[in-house]
Design an enzyme around this catalytic site. Sequence first.
Site, PDB file in Angstrom:
ATOM      1  N   ASN A  73       0.880  -1.164   0.000  1.00  0.00           N
ATOM      2  CA  ASN A  73       0.000   0.000   0.000  1.00  0.00           C
ATOM      3  C   ASN A  73       0.918   1.215   0.000  1.00  0.00           C
ATOM      4  O   ASN A  73       1.431   1.628   1.033  1.00  0.00           O
ATOM      5  CB  ASN A  73      -0.888  -0.029   1.256  1.00  0.00           C
ATOM      6  CG  ASN A  73      -1.776   1.194   1.358  1.00  0.00           C
ATOM      7  OD1 ASN A  73      -1.691   2.098   0.522  1.00  0.00           O
ATOM      8  ND2 ASN A  73      -2.621   1.225   2.369  1.00  0.00           N
TER       9      ASN A  73
ATOM     10  N   ARG B  21      -2.607  -2.064  -3.449  1.00  0.00           N
ATOM     11  CA  ARG B  21      -3.733  -1.151  -3.312  1.00  0.00           C
ATOM     12  C   ARG B  21      -3.631  -0.100  -4.415  1.00  0.00           C
ATOM     13  O   ARG B  21      -2.577   0.496  -4.626  1.00  0.00           O
ATOM     14  CB  ARG B  21      -3.673  -0.466  -1.951  1.00  0.00           C
ATOM     15  CG  ARG B  21      -4.775   0.530  -1.818  1.00  0.00           C
ATOM     16  CD  ARG B  21      -4.601   1.391  -0.603  1.00  0.00           C
ATOM     17  NE  ARG B  21      -5.676   2.362  -0.548  1.00  0.00           N
ATOM     18  CZ  ARG B  21      -5.657   3.417   0.223  1.00  0.00           C
ATOM     19  NH1 ARG B  21      -4.628   3.644   1.003  1.00  0.00           N
ATOM     20  NH2 ARG B  21      -6.660   4.253   0.221  1.00  0.00           N
TER      21      ARG B  21
ATOM     22  N   HIS C 234     -11.784   4.332  -0.313  1.00  0.00           N
ATOM     23  CA  HIS C 234     -11.774   3.581   0.943  1.00  0.00           C
ATOM     24  C   HIS C 234     -12.656   2.338   0.842  1.00  0.00           C
ATOM     25  O   HIS C 234     -13.083   1.798   1.864  1.00  0.00           O
ATOM     26  CB  HIS C 234     -12.325   4.431   2.128  1.00  0.00           C
ATOM     27  CG  HIS C 234     -11.339   5.416   2.680  1.00  0.00           C
ATOM     28  ND1 HIS C 234     -11.746   6.549   3.327  1.00  0.00           N
ATOM     29  CD2 HIS C 234      -9.984   5.436   2.689  1.00  0.00           C
ATOM     30  CE1 HIS C 234     -10.683   7.243   3.719  1.00  0.00           C
ATOM     31  NE2 HIS C 234      -9.605   6.583   3.334  1.00  0.00           N
TER      32      HIS C 234
ATOM     33  N   ARG D 248      -7.380  17.796   3.727  1.00  0.00           N
ATOM     34  CA  ARG D 248      -8.316  18.003   2.611  1.00  0.00           C
ATOM     35  C   ARG D 248      -9.600  18.657   3.106  1.00  0.00           C
ATOM     36  O   ARG D 248     -10.081  18.342   4.194  1.00  0.00           O
ATOM     37  CB  ARG D 248      -8.657  16.668   1.948  1.00  0.00           C
ATOM     38  CG  ARG D 248      -7.545  16.135   1.070  1.00  0.00           C
ATOM     39  CD  ARG D 248      -7.879  14.757   0.549  1.00  0.00           C
ATOM     40  NE  ARG D 248      -6.991  13.758   1.127  1.00  0.00           N
ATOM     41  CZ  ARG D 248      -7.215  12.448   1.104  1.00  0.00           C
ATOM     42  NH1 ARG D 248      -8.323  11.980   0.544  1.00  0.00           N
ATOM     43  NH2 ARG D 248      -6.360  11.615   1.649  1.00  0.00           N
TER      44      ARG D 248
ATOM     45  N   GLU E   9      -7.236  -3.006   5.618  1.00  0.00           N
ATOM     46  CA  GLU E   9      -7.301  -2.997   4.147  1.00  0.00           C
ATOM     47  C   GLU E   9      -6.352  -4.024   3.547  1.00  0.00           C
ATOM     48  O   GLU E   9      -6.667  -4.655   2.546  1.00  0.00           O
ATOM     49  CB  GLU E   9      -6.961  -1.599   3.632  1.00  0.00           C
ATOM     50  CG  GLU E   9      -8.077  -0.609   3.878  1.00  0.00           C
ATOM     51  CD  GLU E   9      -7.594   0.825   3.924  1.00  0.00           C
ATOM     52  OE1 GLU E   9      -6.723   1.118   4.760  1.00  0.00           O
ATOM     53  OE2 GLU E   9      -8.092   1.638   3.145  1.00  0.00           O
TER      54      GLU E   9
END
Length: 620
Positions: free
Chosen positions: A7, A88, A176, A237, A383
């Site tokens: 990832n 990922r 996500h 963000r 994940e």
Amino acid sequence: MKILVFNAGSSSLKFGVFDMAIEDCRVMKGEFENFKDSGCTLHYRVGGEQSETRQRHEKPATIEEAIRHVPALLQEFGYEHFNAIGHRVAHGGGEFEEATLIDDDTVRYIESCTPLAPLHNPANLNAIAVSRALWPTLPQVAVFDTAFHHTIPARAYTYAVPKEWRDTGLRRYGFHGTSHKYIALRIAKELSCPVTDLQIISCHLGNGASVCAVNRGFSIDTSMGMTPLEGLVMGTRSGDVDPGMFAYLGRECGLEVQAIENRLYKDSGLKALAGTHDMREIEQKAADGDEDAQLAINVYAYRARKYIGAYAAAMGGLDVIAFTGGIGENSASMRRRICDKFEFLGLHLDDDNNQTVSLKGFEAPQVQTFDSRIKVIVTQTCEQYMIAQETRHLLSQRNIISAQKSWHIPVAVSARHMHLSQKDVEKLFGKGHQLTHLRDLIQTEGWATEERVEVVGPKGSLKNVRILGPARERTQIEVSKTDTFTLGIEAPIRPSGKLDNTPVVKLRGSTGEIETNGLIIAARHIHMSPEDAIRMGLKDGDYVDVRLGAGGRGTVFTNTLIRVKEGYVTEMHIDTDEANAAGIEVKTSGELVKNETRQDVDIIARKNMELDGKNNDTVT
Ligand code: ADP
């Protein structure tokens, strides 16, 4: 199967080694961060989830160098042998609905999605390129953050902007996805409940943050949009802003679009409001009386609460709010603020439980009061585990396809029809009325009747809808998606007999009319004789993919449930929309392209089918 997972972000590289044969399957994990000319920091753990995490200085000064350093690291701890690599990838655009084997075409396609995720896809592509050079003979798989969200309906993913813009791919995709999928499955496991029975709002609150409405196992909306910029307030963000801001900043402040975008990604969110993106520091500053930090916390919590309220409405119900990510897992006060004001929905947080959450492993403690109607669950996301699962699934699927014999299954197209309860038969056709046998159907339990019913919705009606006998315990009306537009009612895709919370329609018979729920779009399925099931290596509750149709319209129907029962004649049932999609006009057969029982990664679809098994009382 052993799988290495990467990832790669813009400032850190995470990796994990998974041995899929054992329960505590992540046997090593590591993260390189704080890259400087002098090297970087490696946090790593060798052994299962309970092992101790260590830290040491390493030489790599860039992410690329860190990837090149991984083989030596794996060798040091004895994990240099693995069968595949999972990566990922943030943005898979509209093309990739599931994990994909990486080849040159896949790489080119991911590159073409880079404008949609300018910070994320280049980092993922870089890791893929280095890793393909290091391990050229190993299969490598891309697992997309966007894939879980491919079930989001058009009404939720469409921006109301000019068509020529939308034609370039401008729509909401969501991110996500691997995390939200993991969380939904984890919650279902924790509650010992099929995920298809649950309406979950998954809140992934880390540096990047998003909320996802997981309605009975499927993502139906999520707060990130075309890019990972939309939605919640994040570390750096902005999340949602008025798009009019762009023109204003250009006109009044002379800012270029690129500069605005850059600042919305890197200099906004918590960092802009409180001077730091770190929630721990913000909470401390707020406690010390810093008003900017207090405002940042309020804006953050309010935005999250607003999305949760919206998604409860979008799903028409809510069973669980799940919190994960650094903030979701660790900040009891943020969970408290977000859950405030949901008492009108029956959500009551237990403050003691909420404040004492401690996640050493992958526990999933509940923090609501005993009488709360909505559960609040805190858990770590994983994940990497999902990526390893998806990688294993894809690879075993490929092997099975190449090794498998092909089987052909007769296909029948089911026109709209219904099953009635005896009580409803009498309301529609008169007291004591019994359905009149017209002709037998292939499946021995069912027969067509002479009676017809009109189905009436708020927009229009379907006349002369066929009834199948014998009478059932509950009335069930099976229509196609197209029919739902004629009626003006949305209907869920359901296995036969799974009728809770289905919409109400009016039925008009020869002597009376009723209003009843039970309107569904039937999930595709195959009736199968026990003999055929043995021949094909299948069992009741398995599901398969079936290739149907020929020429330009040929298509593969995934997630087709196998129903095995004494007396069944092997036959696949699809509805008229599905037949039209595959260009089927008359009787045909379909080719079974996969007969594997899927692994956990597809538990969502499988659970859906298992549920059907429990409720399916008659032939459809
Ligand atoms: P990423 O999205 O980069 O994986 P994480 O999931 O690690 O991010 O989340 C990072 C965020 O979690 C940061 O804002 C950090 O301050 C916050 N966080 C971590 N621990 C705590 C804590 N104990 N209390 C409040 N916030 C925390």
